[in-house]
Design a protein around this motif. Structure first.
Motif, PDB file in Angstrom:
ATOM      1  N   PRO A 350       0.829  -1.199   0.000  1.00 44.61           N
ATOM      2  CA  PRO A 350       0.000   0.000   0.000  1.00 44.61           C
ATOM      3  C   PRO A 350       0.867   1.255   0.000  1.00 44.61           C
ATOM      4  O   PRO A 350       1.856   1.339   0.725  1.00 44.61           O
ATOM      5  CB  PRO A 350      -0.779  -0.113   1.314  1.00 44.61           C
ATOM      6  CG  PRO A 350       0.086  -0.918   2.201  1.00 44.61           C
ATOM      7  CD  PRO A 350       0.888  -1.836   1.324  1.00 44.61           C
ATOM      8  N   SER A 351       0.502   2.218  -0.809  1.00 44.18           N
ATOM      9  CA  SER A 351       1.264   3.457  -0.848  1.00 44.18           C
ATOM     10  C   SER A 351       0.632   4.496   0.070  1.00 44.18           C
ATOM     11  O   SER A 351       1.270   5.454   0.465  1.00 44.18           O
ATOM     12  CB  SER A 351       1.306   3.996  -2.271  1.00 44.18           C
ATOM     13  OG  SER A 351      -0.025   4.180  -2.726  1.00 44.18           O
ATOM     14  N   ASP A 352      -0.594   4.304   0.390  1.00 46.08           N
ATOM     15  CA  ASP A 352      -1.334   5.312   1.131  1.00 46.08           C
ATOM     16  C   ASP A 352      -1.569   4.819   2.544  1.00 46.08           C
ATOM     17  O   ASP A 352      -2.571   4.219   2.845  1.00 46.08           O
ATOM     18  CB  ASP A 352      -2.663   5.555   0.412  1.00 46.08           C
ATOM     19  CG  ASP A 352      -3.502   6.588   1.137  1.00 46.08           C
ATOM     20  OD1 ASP A 352      -4.684   6.701   0.798  1.00 46.08           O
ATOM     21  OD2 ASP A 352      -2.966   7.258   2.029  1.00 46.08           O
ATOM     22  N   LEU A 353      -0.624   5.104   3.400  1.00 45.56           N
ATOM     23  CA  LEU A 353      -0.712   4.533   4.738  1.00 45.56           C
ATOM     24  C   LEU A 353      -1.444   5.433   5.718  1.00 45.56           C
ATOM     25  O   LEU A 353      -1.699   5.064   6.842  1.00 45.56           O
ATOM     26  CB  LEU A 353       0.694   4.250   5.272  1.00 45.56           C
ATOM     27  CG  LEU A 353       1.415   3.178   4.468  1.00 45.56           C
ATOM     28  CD1 LEU A 353       2.890   3.163   4.791  1.00 45.56           C
ATOM     29  CD2 LEU A 353       0.803   1.823   4.763  1.00 45.56           C
ATOM     30  N   TYR A 354      -1.733   6.618   5.301  1.00 50.41           N
ATOM     31  CA  TYR A 354      -2.335   7.557   6.255  1.00 50.41           C
ATOM     32  C   TYR A 354      -3.715   8.007   5.817  1.00 50.41           C
ATOM     33  O   TYR A 354      -4.192   9.029   6.251  1.00 50.41           O
ATOM     34  CB  TYR A 354      -1.392   8.740   6.482  1.00 50.41           C
ATOM     35  CG  TYR A 354      -0.094   8.254   7.059  1.00 50.41           C
ATOM     36  CD1 TYR A 354       1.016   8.057   6.241  1.00 50.41           C
ATOM     37  CD2 TYR A 354       0.017   7.936   8.406  1.00 50.41           C
ATOM     38  CE1 TYR A 354       2.190   7.577   6.777  1.00 50.41           C
ATOM     39  CE2 TYR A 354       1.190   7.454   8.933  1.00 50.41           C
ATOM     40  CZ  TYR A 354       2.281   7.275   8.118  1.00 50.41           C
ATOM     41  OH  TYR A 354       3.450   6.792   8.627  1.00 50.41           O
ATOM     42  N   LEU A 409      -7.437  -3.358   3.007  1.00 50.80           N
ATOM     43  CA  LEU A 409      -7.056  -2.207   3.812  1.00 50.80           C
ATOM     44  C   LEU A 409      -8.043  -1.966   4.950  1.00 50.80           C
ATOM     45  O   LEU A 409      -7.672  -1.510   6.024  1.00 50.80           O
ATOM     46  CB  LEU A 409      -6.927  -0.971   2.927  1.00 50.80           C
ATOM     47  CG  LEU A 409      -5.747  -1.094   1.960  1.00 50.80           C
ATOM     48  CD1 LEU A 409      -5.767   0.006   0.916  1.00 50.80           C
ATOM     49  CD2 LEU A 409      -4.436  -1.065   2.716  1.00 50.80           C
TER      50      LEU A 409
ATOM     51  N   SER B 117      -6.739   3.563   9.408  1.00 48.36           N
ATOM     52  CA  SER B 117      -5.327   3.605   9.743  1.00 48.36           C
ATOM     53  C   SER B 117      -5.119   3.856  11.226  1.00 48.36           C
ATOM     54  O   SER B 117      -4.003   3.891  11.692  1.00 48.36           O
ATOM     55  CB  SER B 117      -4.613   4.659   8.901  1.00 48.36           C
ATOM     56  OG  SER B 117      -5.168   5.919   9.176  1.00 48.36           O
ATOM     57  N   VAL B 125       1.956  -3.542   7.879  1.00 52.84           N
ATOM     58  CA  VAL B 125       3.118  -3.135   7.104  1.00 52.84           C
ATOM     59  C   VAL B 125       4.237  -2.899   8.095  1.00 52.84           C
ATOM     60  O   VAL B 125       4.034  -2.270   9.119  1.00 52.84           O
ATOM     61  CB  VAL B 125       2.800  -1.830   6.327  1.00 52.84           C
ATOM     62  CG1 VAL B 125       4.035  -1.286   5.641  1.00 52.84           C
ATOM     63  CG2 VAL B 125       1.694  -2.074   5.323  1.00 52.84           C
ATOM     64  N   MET B 130       6.960   1.630   6.663  1.00 49.92           N
ATOM     65  CA  MET B 130       6.096   2.794   6.873  1.00 49.92           C
ATOM     66  C   MET B 130       6.930   4.058   7.026  1.00 49.92           C
ATOM     67  O   MET B 130       6.607   5.093   6.469  1.00 49.92           O
ATOM     68  CB  MET B 130       5.230   2.595   8.120  1.00 49.92           C
ATOM     69  CG  MET B 130       4.156   1.558   7.908  1.00 49.92           C
ATOM     70  SD  MET B 130       3.048   1.413   9.302  1.00 49.92           S
ATOM     71  CE  MET B 130       2.208   2.957   9.265  1.00 49.92           C
ATOM     72  N   SER B 134       6.920   7.058   4.328  1.00 49.97           N
ATOM     73  CA  SER B 134       6.449   8.377   4.729  1.00 49.97           C
ATOM     74  C   SER B 134       7.542   9.403   4.531  1.00 49.97           C
ATOM     75  O   SER B 134       7.273  10.566   4.284  1.00 49.97           O
ATOM     76  CB  SER B 134       5.950   8.373   6.171  1.00 49.97           C
ATOM     77  OG  SER B 134       7.020   8.219   7.052  1.00 49.97           O
TER      78      SER B 134
END
Lengths: 581, 308
Positions: A350-354, A409, B117, B125, B130, B134
């Motif tokens: 996943p690129s969008d962790l936030y 997700l 999240s 992950v 992470m 980021s």
């Protein structure tokens, strides 16, 4: 049969040993050592490589006692869920006692591979100074050391061939560890410092590369600029595995042209990674090597757009292993499916962790891959949504999965089309993939799935469960059905005491069990610990210090429990918050 | 008993007849309530999950202890209620509302990715990945490029378009600029064995950092009184009194270990310099912090960690 046995018994030990030399896998060696006493004896004196999946299952002295000719040791420490912050700092997994014991006993250690362990600088120093033939250090997801420890390794290990640091948390002392490799060091074959955050002495790096003609694998960190990469490639065109540092430069500049030419000259590169900081327009420089690449890791490069990725992948017809971000999109995965017919392992991260809102991949991408890549046997797939129909199709297309890890997700998302649980989809996977050894499930799942797993997943060794199931029955299906189960890890699922205690002997056939945020109570854990002395049943108590076991109510649920079989008894280095029952 | 069909043809499938039809969780379970627990169990006046036969129970049990970072921007008033009044608060359940899995999804609202999240350890992950991602994502380069992404995608990548060109220009100029790195450091508070982690780069000044740490570590006069402390605080003003680590008005001071291994008081140097030299944080009792001596904290690397 009797005659055969007698003949085997009369074979001199040297012959047996020679025969055993052909046995390289740990399973085979372990099996052989169980045949009879004399085989046990021959095997143990000839074994050079030992794998210990749980460093607390056995203590160092016992290891050394049994295998005095030990040369290569692999150790794993913390439970897998430590990767996701579920295990507090200070839990354990220290390597120092192992190194100390081996040093004292005069073990001729040449190779040490550690995963999820705490490695201090002192350990590295002791390691570097105690084993004159030390050749290979591989650290994966470890922590506790700094670049000072690396300096000690570089300075003292005269015969060092391999220094491979994968995804470790390293404190950068901004020292000159790389410069500590003496001029006499010419034996390096593999150097991976991609996870280091600080700058390295690039001049020292270039000289090191120049004097190590056997260097095959080099992975740089993000501080190494493109100019230096280009010079290194000129000096080391024999590289077969390259990890770039930054990959950003003006594509019209001279450096870039030189880089392109240098790349063209590297005809041996089969594995490519890095691109930690990348300008998509620089990617064409690597097109020449793409045609022979078998392994490509772009999972740390969110800066590459989908269309650039697609263009790149069109050149990668021989790829067998591909790690990318979900920025590739379903469409991009379609291109992969059409191009990469040799693909065996795919990981989509996943690129969008936030939760910023970038679109991820869906079930469509997965189906496309399964249809286009007949050799696919291992997948890790983070996706926005999934459907039973898609999974059933995937199961039909790819019956050869060995590892199947799917992560939605949203951990409890149902079938995107029907709103049903994803039981049938995953059920199809386990039924179709008879050689499945590792499975991770997610999405809305009921006990039904676990019934399927118990029924069909005969080769399953590792199972990861999160936010799934309805009752103890689910866990029971798995424990009763999966005969080869070695590691079971469960979080946030309603499995409780009945499931935990129904077949206590089962845990001695497994390496470990992790249960967090389930329904298991302290009393049940105590019962288990009492009845099974060869298990360590550990509770991780994350509340404030000062509370002791005695004052706890047995009816209280346990937040985190980790149990494992062991010959070493309760561990002596457990911190206060870990209670061994 | 079970009638789920799974034929090789991959066609029909039905649910087990012993289970009720699977209805979506009751909306009331999705409340982000404070849920202070007053009894030994977490019984609430809510409908139990329909398919939870024998032991399933309500899902709020599966809440997690979250860090202040996880809570940023979701719900303002949260406390982690961790005591049960009937017995000692040793193994307690944390009913931190933001973390329940049920809050992660609701049929009528948008996916709520930020809520997802918030669940600790999800998506699974590795921390290393992470942090690294980021780093890259936070850098001005990619932020800028993401917003122009849509325009660039539709153009033919072979011919440099004006937009694409501007991508590159922005790229190069920003590349020379300040590239932020995610900076997780460990935080320990005296009296608690378990440390936590905080991302210093999620903050731009001491104030927000102090607030975040304040959220993370509720101070308590004594161990075990934590629950009642919070209840009192919540009931009194409707919002908690911040601890204000930095202005000397509390029992604790915030200190940090710098590159040289010295322990210093947080707040003395400009923020950027602090970021460059901080290694880890420790919330010390004010009494202990008097006359902070350099190197007074022995680092226990490679040895079992003893409580601070």
């Amino acid at each position: 049969m009797c005659l055969f046995q007698s003949v085997m018994n009369y074979l001199p030990k040297e012959v047996l040993e020679h025969v055993f030399d052909f046995l390289t896998s740990h399973h085979d060696r372990n099996a052989v050592s169980l045949v009879c006493e004399s085989w046990y004896g021959v095997e143990r004196f000839s074994r050079e490589k030992v794998f210990i999946g749980n460093c607390y299952a056995v203590n160092p002295e016992r290891l050394i006692d049994r295998f005095p000719r030990l040369r290569s040791l692999t150790l794993k420490g913390k439970p897998h869920f430590a990767d996701f912050n579920l295990v507090p700092d200070g839990w354990g997994g220290h390597v120092y006692p192992w190194i100390e014991a081996m040093a004292k006993s005069g073990i001729n250690l040449e190779e040490l591979r550690l995963k999820r362990m705490v490695v201090s600088d002192e350990s590295l120093e002791l390691l570097a100074k105690s084993f004159p033939n030390f050749k290979s250090l591989v650290l994966v997801s470890c922590e506790g050391f700094t670049t000072d420890g690396l300096a000690a390794i570089a300075s003292n290990c005269r015969l060092l061939r391999e220094l491979d640091l994968q995804e470790n948390e390293v404190d950068d002392r901004k020292g000159q560890w790389l410069s500590c490799f003496p001029e006499s060091c010419t034996s390096l074959v593999s150097l991976n410092f991609a996870c280091l955050k600080g700058e390295v002495n690039v001049a020292a790096l270039e000289r090191l590369v120049a004097r190590c003609p056997n260097l095959r694998s080099l992975r740089l960190n993000h501080t190494v600029p493109v100019e230096v990469l280009q010079k290194i490639l000129v000096r080391a065109p024999q590289l077969s595995d390259l990890g770039t540092g930054t990959f950003t430069h003006d594509p019209d500049s001279e450096t870039y042209v030189k880089l392109k030419n240098a790349m063209k000259n590297c005809r041996s590169i089969r594995s490519l990674s890095g691109f930690l900081d990348v300008n998509g327009r620089c990617l064409p420089a690597i097109y020449p090597i793409c045609t022979s690449l078998t392994s490509l890791n772009l999972s740390y490069a969110p800066g590459i757009f989908s269309n650039e990725l697609i263009k790149l992948i069109c050149h990668c017809k021989k790829i067998e292993r591909l790690w990318i971000l979900d920025t590739i999109g379903d469409k991009g995965l379609g291109v992969v499916a059409n191009t990469c017919k040799e693909l065996q392992e795919l990981r989509v991260f996943p690129s969008d962790l936030y939760g910023v809102g970038n679109t991820a991949v869906t079930e469509e991408g997965l189906v496309a891959i399964s249809a286009g890549c007949p050799k696919l046997n291992s997948i890790l797939y983070f996706c926005q949504q999934m459907t039973n129909a898609a999974l059933i199709t995937v199961a039909k297309n790819c019956p050869n999965f060995i590892r199947f890890r799917l992560c939605t997700l949203n951990p409890i998302v149902p079938d995107a089309a029907t709103n049903q649980p994803l039981d049938e989809g995953f059920g199809a996977i386990v039924q179709s993939c008879k050689r499945l050894t590792r499975l991770s499930v997610s999405g809305l799942l009921t006990d039904q799935l676990f019934l399927y797993i118990g029924m069909y997943a005969e080769q399953l060794e590792m199972l990861s469960i999160a936010f799934a199931g309805d009752s103890d029955k689910g866990m029971l299906y798995v424990l009763n059905g999966c005969k080869k189960l070695k590691k079971l890890e469960i979080r946030d699922s309603p499995f409780g005491n009945m499931a935990l205690l129904s077949d206590m002997g089962k845990y001695e056939t497994m390496r470990s069990l992790w249960m967090s945020s389930c329904e298991v109570t302290l009393g049940a854990c105590k019962t288990l610990a009492e009845k099974m002395p060869r298990l360590n049943v550990e509770i991780i108590n994350e509340n404030e210090a000062g509370e002791d076991k005695a004052s706890c109510d047995d009816r209280h649920r346990v937040e985190k429990m980790y149990l494992y079989r062991t010959l070493a008894g309760p561990r002596t280095d457990a911190p206060d918050f870990v209670w061994t029952l | 008993m079970q009638t789920g069909l799974l034929n090789g043809g991959g066609g029909l499938f039905t649910m087990s007849s012993s289970e009720e039809s699977y209805s979506y969780p009751d909306e009331s379970l999705l409340e982000l309530g404070l849920g202070l627990s007053l009894g030994g169990g977490k019984t609430k006046a809510k409908t139990k999950h329909p398919a939870a036969a024998g032991g399933g129970g309500s899902w709020d049990h599966y809440a997690r202890i979250l860090t202040a970072k996880d809570f940023a921007g979701v719900v303002s008033d949260k406390t982690s209620s961790s005591s049960s009044s009937s017995s000692s608060s040793s193994i307690t359940k944390v009913n931190t509302s933001g973390g329940t899995k049920r809050t992660a999804e609701s049929p009528c609202s948008p996916p709520g990715r930020s809520a997802i999240s918030q669940v600790v350890g999800w998506p699974p992950v590795r921390t290393y990945r992470m942090n690294t991602l980021s780093n890259n994502a936070k850098s001005p380069v990619t932020e800028q490029l993401f917003s122009i992404d849509d325009k660039c995608k539709s153009k033919n990548a072979d011919t440099p378009s004006p937009n694409h060109g501007s991508c590159t220009n922005t790229n190069i100029s920003k590349e020379k600029g300040f590239a932020k790195t995610s900076l997780f450091v460990k935080v320990n508070i005296d009296g608690v064995a378990i440390g936590r982690k905080v991302d210093l780069n999620a903050h731009t000044c001491y104030k927000t950092l102090s607030r975040a740490l304040d959220d993370m570590f509720m101070p308590s006069a004594s161990v075990g009184a934590r629950g009642s402390n919070m209840e009192r605080q919540v009931s009194v003003a409707g919002k908690r009194q911040p601890v204000k680590f930095l202005d000397g008005s509390s029992d604790f001071v915030l200190t940090y270990e710098d590159k040289d291994g010295d322990w210093m008081l947080v707040g003395d140097v400009p923020w950027e310099i602090f970021l460059n030299s901080v290694r880890r944080l420790r919330i010390m009792r004010t009494t202990d912090a008097k006359g902070l001596a350099p190197g007074s904290q022995e680092r226990n690397r490679g040895r079992p960690i003893t409580p601070l």
